[in-house]
Design a protein around this motif. Structure first.
Motif, PDB file in Angstrom:
ATOM      1  N   GLN A  62       0.832  -1.197   0.000  1.00  0.00           N
ATOM      2  CA  GLN A  62       0.000   0.000   0.000  1.00  0.00           C
ATOM      3  C   GLN A  62       0.875   1.258   0.000  1.00  0.00           C
ATOM      4  OE1 GLN A  62      -2.669   0.291   3.352  1.00  0.00           O
ATOM      5  NE2 GLN A  62      -3.923   1.854   2.372  1.00  0.00           N
ATOM      6  N   LEU A  63       1.948   1.231   0.753  1.00  0.00           N
ATOM      7  CA  LEU A  63       2.875   2.357   0.815  1.00  0.00           C
ATOM      8  C   LEU A  63       3.501   2.612  -0.559  1.00  0.00           C
ATOM      9  CD1 LEU A  63       4.334   4.428   2.630  1.00  0.00           C
ATOM     10  CD2 LEU A  63       6.055   2.669   3.071  1.00  0.00           C
ATOM     11  N   ASP A  64       3.912   1.548  -1.237  1.00  0.00           N
ATOM     12  CA  ASP A  64       4.494   1.687  -2.581  1.00  0.00           C
ATOM     13  C   ASP A  64       3.482   2.272  -3.564  1.00  0.00           C
ATOM     14  OD1 ASP A  64       6.917   0.688  -1.713  1.00  0.00           O
ATOM     15  OD2 ASP A  64       6.556  -1.353  -2.469  1.00  0.00           O
ATOM     16  N   THR A  65       2.243   1.817  -3.475  1.00  0.00           N
ATOM     17  CA  THR A  65       1.194   2.319  -4.364  1.00  0.00           C
ATOM     18  C   THR A  65       0.936   3.806  -4.122  1.00  0.00           C
ATOM     19  OG1 THR A  65       0.149   0.141  -4.457  1.00  0.00           O
ATOM     20  CG2 THR A  65      -1.234   2.030  -5.031  1.00  0.00           C
ATOM     21  N   LEU A  66       0.852   4.188  -2.863  1.00  0.00           N
ATOM     22  CA  LEU A  66       0.591   5.588  -2.526  1.00  0.00           C
ATOM     23  C   LEU A  66       1.755   6.491  -2.950  1.00  0.00           C
ATOM     24  CD1 LEU A  66      -1.021   5.086   0.988  1.00  0.00           C
ATOM     25  CD2 LEU A  66      -2.171   5.928  -1.077  1.00  0.00           C
ATOM     26  N   ALA A  67       2.979   6.039  -2.704  1.00  0.00           N
ATOM     27  CA  ALA A  67       4.147   6.835  -3.097  1.00  0.00           C
ATOM     28  C   ALA A  67       4.216   6.969  -4.616  1.00  0.00           C
ATOM     29  CB  ALA A  67       5.426   6.207  -2.543  1.00  0.00           C
ATOM     30  N   ALA A  68       3.911   5.899  -5.328  1.00  0.00           N
ATOM     31  CA  ALA A  68       3.911   5.958  -6.801  1.00  0.00           C
ATOM     32  C   ALA A  68       2.836   6.912  -7.301  1.00  0.00           C
ATOM     33  CB  ALA A  68       3.706   4.561  -7.383  1.00  0.00           C
ATOM     34  N   SER A  69       1.680   6.905  -6.657  1.00  0.00           N
ATOM     35  CA  SER A  69       0.596   7.821  -7.027  1.00  0.00           C
ATOM     36  C   SER A  69       1.019   9.276  -6.797  1.00  0.00           C
ATOM     37  CB  SER A  69      -0.645   7.488  -6.192  1.00  0.00           C
ATOM     38  OG  SER A  69      -1.652   8.443  -6.409  1.00  0.00           O
ATOM     39  N   ILE A 108      -3.235  28.060 -12.911  1.00  0.00           N
ATOM     40  CA  ILE A 108      -2.771  27.907 -11.523  1.00  0.00           C
ATOM     41  C   ILE A 108      -3.716  26.976 -10.766  1.00  0.00           C
ATOM     42  CG2 ILE A 108      -2.428  29.108  -9.321  1.00  0.00           C
ATOM     43  CD1 ILE A 108      -1.393  31.516 -10.973  1.00  0.00           C
ATOM     44  N   ALA A 109      -5.017  27.101 -11.003  1.00  0.00           N
ATOM     45  CA  ALA A 109      -5.981  26.198 -10.359  1.00  0.00           C
ATOM     46  C   ALA A 109      -5.726  24.748 -10.756  1.00  0.00           C
ATOM     47  CB  ALA A 109      -7.402  26.615 -10.717  1.00  0.00           C
ATOM     48  N   ASN A 110      -5.310  24.534 -12.000  1.00  0.00           N
ATOM     49  CA  ASN A 110      -4.960  23.181 -12.440  1.00  0.00           C
ATOM     50  C   ASN A 110      -3.762  22.655 -11.654  1.00  0.00           C
ATOM     51  OD1 ASN A 110      -5.036  20.827 -14.210  1.00  0.00           O
ATOM     52  ND2 ASN A 110      -3.171  21.689 -15.118  1.00  0.00           N
ATOM     53  N   LEU A 111      -2.757  23.514 -11.458  1.00  0.00           N
ATOM     54  CA  LEU A 111      -1.599  23.103 -10.647  1.00  0.00           C
ATOM     55  C   LEU A 111      -2.033  22.784  -9.214  1.00  0.00           C
ATOM     56  CD1 LEU A 111       1.338  25.488 -11.691  1.00  0.00           C
ATOM     57  CD2 LEU A 111       0.947  23.111 -12.364  1.00  0.00           C
ATOM     58  N   GLU A 112      -2.937  23.594  -8.683  1.00  0.00           N
ATOM     59  CA  GLU A 112      -3.418  23.343  -7.319  1.00  0.00           C
ATOM     60  C   GLU A 112      -4.156  22.014  -7.235  1.00  0.00           C
ATOM     61  OE1 GLU A 112      -5.587  26.992  -6.725  1.00  0.00           O
ATOM     62  OE2 GLU A 112      -3.904  27.893  -5.625  1.00  0.00           O
ATOM     63  N   SER A 116      -3.194  18.785  -5.042  1.00  0.00           N
ATOM     64  CA  SER A 116      -4.159  18.071  -4.192  1.00  0.00           C
ATOM     65  C   SER A 116      -4.041  16.567  -4.365  1.00  0.00           C
ATOM     66  CB  SER A 116      -5.585  18.523  -4.513  1.00  0.00           C
ATOM     67  OG  SER A 116      -5.768  19.867  -4.144  1.00  0.00           O
ATOM     68  N   ASP A 117      -3.824  16.125  -5.587  1.00  0.00           N
ATOM     69  CA  ASP A 117      -3.631  14.684  -5.817  1.00  0.00           C
ATOM     70  C   ASP A 117      -2.415  14.179  -5.046  1.00  0.00           C
ATOM     71  OD1 ASP A 117      -5.816  14.729  -7.499  1.00  0.00           O
ATOM     72  OD2 ASP A 117      -4.638  14.714  -9.350  1.00  0.00           O
ATOM     73  N   THR A 118      -1.357  14.964  -5.038  1.00  0.00           N
ATOM     74  CA  THR A 118      -0.154  14.596  -4.290  1.00  0.00           C
ATOM     75  C   THR A 118      -0.448  14.594  -2.795  1.00  0.00           C
ATOM     76  OG1 THR A 118       1.145  15.698  -6.014  1.00  0.00           O
ATOM     77  CG2 THR A 118       2.314  15.088  -4.007  1.00  0.00           C
TER      78      THR A 118
END
Length: 169
Positions: A62-69, A108-112, A116-118
């Motif tokens: 799970q940690l690997d998946t989250l870090a890759a995401s 800029i909103a797209n970057l934000e 958020s995904d990160t």
């Protein structure tokens, strides 16, 4: 008839007799430490050492998946950054509400959104880290991933703040 001076002498004498009685050890327990109050025993230093439980394979996966995401979201952020910088540079000095300013704001909103995904992945990694820590587990892997992804978010925050500063909003 007793004078005030005589009363004082009588009260003082009674006080000395009373205090003298307290000083004698007859009838009053000693304040010394008793044998039953002494701490005894042996501390086994080897038993005091704590070895955390290793992370489970499921947690590591799970940690690997989250870090890759998080890394993938950061790569998307980096890919969108040059276009956003170009739009912000073109809109610099423009009044709020103009077409160039609006396009820069949307970029800029797209970057934000990508940040958020990160951050969503970062929050999930943080949860894994806390769970491992409070459960007495090894936190080396979760701590390393947490530090790595936190650094990516800090970089993204700095880029967004700089772009907003250039745009004036």
């Amino acid at each position: 008839m007793m004078h005030r001076h005589d009363k004082l002498i009588t009260a003082s004498a009674a006080l000395f007799l009373l205090l003298g009685g307290c000083a004698r050890s007859e009838g009053y327990p000693s304040l010394s430490i008793r044998d039953s109050e002494r701490v005894t025993g042996v501390i086994d230093a080897a038993a005091a050492a704590f070895t955390p439980a290793p992370a489970t394979p499921a947690t590591l996966a799970q940690l690997d998946t989250l870090a890759a995401s998080a890394r993938a979201a950061h790569q998307r952020f980096l890919a969108a950054q040059p276009t956003t910088e170009r739009l912000v540079a073109g809109a610099r000095g423009s009044a709020a509400g103009t077409e160039g300013w609006a396009r820069a704001q949307v970029a800029i909103a797209n970057l934000e959104s990508l940040r958020s995904d990160t951050m969503i992945a970062l929050a999930d990694i943080d949860r894994l880290h806390v769970d491992a820590h409070t459960g007495g587990g090894d936190i080396a892997e979760t701590g390393a991933a947490l530090a790595e992804i936190n650094t990516l978010v800090d970089q993204q925050d700095a880029v967004i703040a700089a772009l907003l500063g250039q745009l004036g909003g």
